[in-house]
Design a protein around this motif. Structure first.
Motif, PDB file in Angstrom:
ATOM      1  N   ASP A 152     -84.979 -51.747 -60.181  1.00  0.00           N
ATOM      2  CA  ASP A 152     -85.791 -50.969 -59.240  1.00  0.00           C
ATOM      3  C   ASP A 152     -84.986 -50.712 -57.968  1.00  0.00           C
ATOM      4  N   GLY A 153     -85.123 -49.507 -57.421  1.00  0.00           N
ATOM      5  CA  GLY A 153     -84.456 -49.186 -56.159  1.00  0.00           C
ATOM      6  C   GLY A 153     -83.015 -48.727 -56.320  1.00  0.00           C
ATOM      7  N   VAL A 154     -82.604 -48.506 -57.558  1.00  0.00           N
ATOM      8  CA  VAL A 154     -81.224 -48.081 -57.803  1.00  0.00           C
ATOM      9  C   VAL A 154     -80.984 -46.644 -57.296  1.00  0.00           C
ATOM     10  N   VAL A 155     -79.743 -46.369 -56.930  1.00  0.00           N
ATOM     11  CA  VAL A 155     -79.337 -45.002 -56.592  1.00  0.00           C
ATOM     12  C   VAL A 155     -78.449 -44.519 -57.739  1.00  0.00           C
ATOM     13  N   VAL A 156     -78.763 -43.340 -58.277  1.00  0.00           N
ATOM     14  CA  VAL A 156     -78.065 -42.874 -59.484  1.00  0.00           C
ATOM     15  C   VAL A 156     -77.437 -41.507 -59.263  1.00  0.00           C
ATOM     16  N   ILE A 157     -76.164 -41.412 -59.582  1.00  0.00           N
ATOM     17  CA  ILE A 157     -75.507 -40.102 -59.598  1.00  0.00           C
ATOM     18  C   ILE A 157     -75.160 -39.811 -61.056  1.00  0.00           C
ATOM     19  N   ASP A 158     -75.730 -38.717 -61.547  1.00  0.00           N
ATOM     20  CA  ASP A 158     -75.533 -38.324 -62.945  1.00  0.00           C
ATOM     21  C   ASP A 158     -74.536 -37.164 -62.988  1.00  0.00           C
ATOM     22  N   VAL A 159     -73.330 -37.452 -63.447  1.00  0.00           N
ATOM     23  CA  VAL A 159     -72.275 -36.427 -63.435  1.00  0.00           C
ATOM     24  C   VAL A 159     -72.306 -35.589 -64.720  1.00  0.00           C
ATOM     25  N   GLY A 160     -72.881 -36.134 -65.765  1.00  0.00           N
ATOM     26  CA  GLY A 160     -72.833 -35.487 -67.083  1.00  0.00           C
ATOM     27  C   GLY A 160     -73.465 -34.104 -67.121  1.00  0.00           C
ATOM     28  N   VAL A 161     -72.853 -33.238 -67.906  1.00  0.00           N
ATOM     29  CA  VAL A 161     -73.435 -31.916 -68.181  1.00  0.00           C
ATOM     30  C   VAL A 161     -73.353 -31.739 -69.693  1.00  0.00           C
ATOM     31  N   ASN A 162     -74.504 -31.856 -70.359  1.00  0.00           N
ATOM     32  CA  ASN A 162     -74.515 -31.798 -71.825  1.00  0.00           C
ATOM     33  C   ASN A 162     -75.539 -30.776 -72.297  1.00  0.00           C
ATOM     34  N   ARG A 163     -75.152 -30.047 -73.334  1.00  0.00           N
ATOM     35  CA  ARG A 163     -76.099 -29.095 -73.937  1.00  0.00           C
ATOM     36  C   ARG A 163     -76.887 -29.794 -75.035  1.00  0.00           C
ATOM     37  N   VAL A 164     -78.210 -29.693 -74.987  1.00  0.00           N
ATOM     38  CA  VAL A 164     -79.000 -30.173 -76.127  1.00  0.00           C
ATOM     39  C   VAL A 164     -79.866 -29.015 -76.644  1.00  0.00           C
ATOM     40  N   ASP A 165     -80.033 -28.982 -77.957  1.00  0.00           N
ATOM     41  CA  ASP A 165     -80.809 -27.901 -78.563  1.00  0.00           C
ATOM     42  C   ASP A 165     -82.224 -27.883 -77.994  1.00  0.00           C
ATOM     43  N   ASP A 166     -82.702 -26.677 -77.680  1.00  0.00           N
ATOM     44  CA  ASP A 166     -84.072 -26.535 -77.196  1.00  0.00           C
ATOM     45  C   ASP A 166     -84.561 -25.136 -77.570  1.00  0.00           C
ATOM     46  N   PRO A 167     -85.285 -25.043 -78.707  1.00  0.00           N
ATOM     47  CA  PRO A 167     -85.736 -23.730 -79.183  1.00  0.00           C
ATOM     48  C   PRO A 167     -86.692 -23.046 -78.226  1.00  0.00           C
ATOM     49  N   THR A 168     -87.268 -23.792 -77.252  1.00  0.00           N
ATOM     50  CA  THR A 168     -88.194 -23.161 -76.300  1.00  0.00           C
ATOM     51  C   THR A 168     -87.430 -22.347 -75.249  1.00  0.00           C
ATOM     52  N   LYS A 169     -86.119 -22.554 -75.153  1.00  0.00           N
ATOM     53  CA  LYS A 169     -85.315 -21.824 -74.159  1.00  0.00           C
ATOM     54  C   LYS A 169     -84.719 -20.577 -74.790  1.00  0.00           C
ATOM     55  N   GLU A 170     -84.548 -19.567 -73.968  1.00  0.00           N
ATOM     56  CA  GLU A 170     -84.006 -18.299 -74.463  1.00  0.00           C
ATOM     57  C   GLU A 170     -82.631 -18.493 -75.105  1.00  0.00           C
ATOM     58  N   LYS A 171     -81.804 -19.332 -74.466  1.00  0.00           N
ATOM     59  CA  LYS A 171     -80.444 -19.555 -74.977  1.00  0.00           C
ATOM     60  C   LYS A 171     -80.420 -20.528 -76.158  1.00  0.00           C
ATOM     61  N   GLY A 172     -81.546 -21.185 -76.425  1.00  0.00           N
ATOM     62  CA  GLY A 172     -81.603 -22.131 -77.547  1.00  0.00           C
ATOM     63  C   GLY A 172     -81.137 -23.523 -77.173  1.00  0.00           C
ATOM     64  N   TYR A 173     -80.789 -23.731 -75.904  1.00  0.00           N
ATOM     65  CA  TYR A 173     -80.390 -25.077 -75.451  1.00  0.00           C
ATOM     66  C   TYR A 173     -80.778 -25.257 -73.989  1.00  0.00           C
ATOM     67  N   ARG A 174     -80.741 -26.534 -73.552  1.00  0.00           N
ATOM     68  CA  ARG A 174     -80.882 -26.800 -72.112  1.00  0.00           C
ATOM     69  C   ARG A 174     -79.825 -27.811 -71.714  1.00  0.00           C
ATOM     70  N   LEU A 175     -79.595 -27.910 -70.412  1.00  0.00           N
ATOM     71  CA  LEU A 175     -78.582 -28.843 -69.922  1.00  0.00           C
ATOM     72  C   LEU A 175     -79.239 -30.149 -69.506  1.00  0.00           C
ATOM     73  N   VAL A 176     -78.632 -31.247 -69.928  1.00  0.00           N
ATOM     74  CA  VAL A 176     -79.103 -32.563 -69.490  1.00  0.00           C
ATOM     75  C   VAL A 176     -77.892 -33.379 -69.045  1.00  0.00           C
ATOM     76  N   GLY A 177     -78.159 -34.440 -68.301  1.00  0.00           N
ATOM     77  CA  GLY A 177     -77.075 -35.293 -67.846  1.00  0.00           C
ATOM     78  C   GLY A 177     -76.799 -36.436 -68.812  1.00  0.00           C
ATOM     79  N   ASP A 178     -76.150 -37.480 -68.296  1.00  0.00           N
ATOM     80  CA  ASP A 178     -75.855 -38.674 -69.100  1.00  0.00           C
ATOM     81  C   ASP A 178     -76.936 -39.734 -68.927  1.00  0.00           C
ATOM     82  N   VAL A 179     -77.885 -39.438 -68.012  1.00  0.00           N
ATOM     83  CA  VAL A 179     -78.920 -40.408 -67.660  1.00  0.00           C
ATOM     84  C   VAL A 179     -80.256 -39.905 -68.195  1.00  0.00           C
TER      85      VAL A 179
END
Ligand code: NAP
Length: 293
Positions: free
Chosen positions: A225-252
């Motif tokens: 609890d109370g942690v500070v998090v910096i998420d550097v990751g940029v990853n594509r995951v499939d998401d059929p609800t998006k026009e491009k078919g994917y969305r970006l998520v981090g490593d966290v």
């Protein structure tokens, strides 16, 4: 609710500061100059280079990109770099990566004068960072430090865990935060694929920086609890609800970690914009040096 550490806001602050610095340099007869070399047709590289040019425009930095075809001989790139190294109006040189396979990336990057190496990848600059006498800090890690400090989460005296040990993010951010300097002076642990139980470390730490390129590397049960998090990751995951078919998520796993965190950087909208901003900062720094500042 955790505070969101947004790169866009930090970028806006730093750009205002840089605009004033560029104006002052111009009043002294120096216009910061950045040369970019782009080889090949990689669409992502073209987008990055366009964004770099736009940032230069906003700040009054003179930018020029040399675009070369995929089959350009390595010698041609080395000759260009040599010319830029010798040109006093060129303060920063950037070779957009990746280079085509027939080129030796290391040889090309090492050909850049370390005093104009605004990416901070030349071994001279890597070594200077290591011994606590840095000139140019590599851009993404320098941006992470700015995000922490400017959001009121100064790493000094804190325990930080960096997950990932790449030469462009993990190792340099660990090194930056380890230095006995303002905005650093932290106790730093680095985890990687050879670490047996990453949670054992992340659970103990005040600040967690994730830079692995794997979604879900850091989950809710891995942080305190109370942690500070910096998420550097940029990853594509499939998401059929998006026009491009994917969305970006981090490593966290944002949904799990955010409720426990004091502050967290989102993806997208977190570290992303910081890399170019710090490139601009390094270019202005390189130009200032010509005035002995
Ligand atoms: P990289 O060169 O692939 O390095 C990843 C590092 O993470 C390696 O050290 C690897 O360990 C470690 N790793 C991978 N999976 C792991 C796991 N499950 N557990 C623990 N450690 C793990 O990646 P990078 O260039 O550092 O980039 C990392 C992420 O940041 C990527 O998503 C990239 O897109 C993103 N990034 C974003 C920006 C930006 O937003 N401006 C800039 C740069 C990078 P080993 O060494 O043991 O293999």
């Amino acid at each position: 609710m955790a505070e969101l550490i947004r790169g866009k806001e930090v970028k806006a602050q730093i750009e205002e500061e840089l605009k004033a610095e560029v104006e002052e340099l111009r009043s002294k007869g120096v216009t910061p100059g950045l040369k970019v070399i782009l080889v090949g047709d990689d669409p992502a590289s073209h987008v990055y280079v366009r964004n770099k040019a736009k940032a230069c425009d906003r700040l009054g930095i003179k930018e020029e990109t040399t675009e070369l075809p995929e089959d350009t001989p390595e010698e041609k790139v080395l000759d260009l770099i040599d010319g830029f190294n010798k040109d006093p109006n060129v303060h920063g040189i950037l070779v957009q990566l990746p280079l085509p396979k027939h080129m030796n990336e290391t040889k090309v990057l090492y050909a850049i004068d370390p005093m104009k190496d605004v990416d901070g990848f030349h071994p001279v600059n890597v070594g200077r960072l290591m011994i606590g006498d840095p000139d140019f800090l590599p851009c993404t890690p320098a941006g992470i430090q700015e995000m922490l400090v400017r959001s009121g989460n100064d790493p000094a005296g804190k325990h930080v865990v960096v997950v990932g040990r790449s030469n462009i993010v993990g190792k340099p951010i660990a090194n930056i935060l380890l230095q006995k300097k303002d905005g650093a002076n932290a106790t730093v642990t680095i985890c990687h694929t050879g670490t047996k139980n990453i949670a054992e470390f992340t659970r103990e730490e005040d600040i967690v920086i994730a830079a692995t390129g794997w979604p879900g590397t850091v989950t809710g049960d891995m942080v305190k609890d109370g942690v500070v998090v910096i998420d550097v990751g940029v990853n594509r995951v499939d998401d059929p609800t998006k026009e491009k078919g994917y969305r970006l998520v981090g490593d966290v796993k944002f949904d799990e970690v955010e409720p426990k965190a004091k502050a967290i950087s989102p993806v997208p909208g977190g570290v992303g914009p910081m890399t170019i901003t710090m490139l601009m900062k390094n270019t202005v720094r390189a130009a200032k040096r010509t005035l002995g500042e």
